[in-house]
Design an enzyme around this catalytic site. Structure first.
Site, mmCIF file in Angstrom:
data_model
loop_
_atom_site.group_PDB
_atom_site.id
_atom_site.type_symbol
_atom_site.label_atom_id
_atom_site.label_comp_id
_atom_site.label_asym_id
_atom_site.label_seq_id
_atom_site.Cartn_x
_atom_site.Cartn_y
_atom_site.Cartn_z
ATOM 1 C CE LYS A 98 -5.107 93.718 51.943
ATOM 2 N NZ LYS A 98 -6.410 93.135 51.868
ATOM 3 C CD GLN A 142 2.075 94.064 55.278
ATOM 4 O OE1 GLN A 142 1.095 94.508 54.692
ATOM 5 N NE2 GLN A 142 1.991 93.059 56.114
ATOM 6 C CG ASP A 165 -3.623 98.148 58.395
ATOM 7 O OD1 ASP A 165 -4.351 97.486 57.629
ATOM 8 O OD2 ASP A 165 -2.388 98.176 58.316
#
Length: 176
Positions: A98, A142, A165
């Site tokens: 990322k 994460q 997300d």
């Protein structure tokens, strides 16, 4: 396929800088025609669509590079903050990729690596600080998180406007 039209710098500056599949295509036919091929099994032909992930990722990067360049040219450095708690090897690779993708696109990124035994109040305080930071446009926590942390509490603490997300309950509700 046509991407959603650029809506101006002030609008993009206020909204989270997250890419969703739905935002990149005008309809399902665009997705099928440019990034997927029909399932070979006739029984799946009505319900299954196999997506070429590499081709789709390349297309998304091609679409987002000029957008990031326009923002940077206007003095707005798009910023992503990534929070990782613990040392999960697979998560570390994902985060590294990322950060690399951000660099290639001209998006500023910052990693916040916390010890695996970090207390929930430490993680929540970091999220509060990033929520308040105007230079951070997106926050990614994460997953998985260590056992002592409650993922729903952590995810709900992220501002829905910065939830990359899309896991905040308000963002999930918008999908339905």
């Amino acid at each position: 396929p046509q991407s959603i039209r650029y809506r101006g710098l002030p609008h993009l500056n206020r909204r989270r800088l997250a890419v969703t599949l739905a935002a990149c295509f005008t309809n399902d036919n665009d997705l099928r025609n440019h990034h997927a091929f029909p399932a070979e099994d006739p029984e799946q032909a009505m319900t299954a669509l196999i997506i070429d992930g590499k081709q789709l990722a390349q297309k998304l990067r091609e679409d987002w590079k000029p957008r990031a360049d326009r923002l940077n040219s206007a003095g707005i450095a798009p910023g992503l903050a990534v929070i990782m708690v613990g040392e999960n090897a697979a998560s570390r690779i994902y985060v590294r990729n990322k950060i690399k993708a951000c660099r290639e696109l001209g998006i500023r990124s910052e990693e916040h690596l916390l010890a695996g035994d970090s207390a929930q109040d430490i993680v929540l305080a970091l999220i509060d600080r990033l929520n308040a930071d105007a230079s951070v446009h997106g926050i990614l926590v994460q997953l998985p998180l260590p056992a002592q942390l409650a993922p729903p509490v952590v995810i709900e603490r992220i501002s829905p406007d910065k939830d990359v997300d899309g896991l905040h309950p308000r963002n999930l509700g918008s999908l339905m």
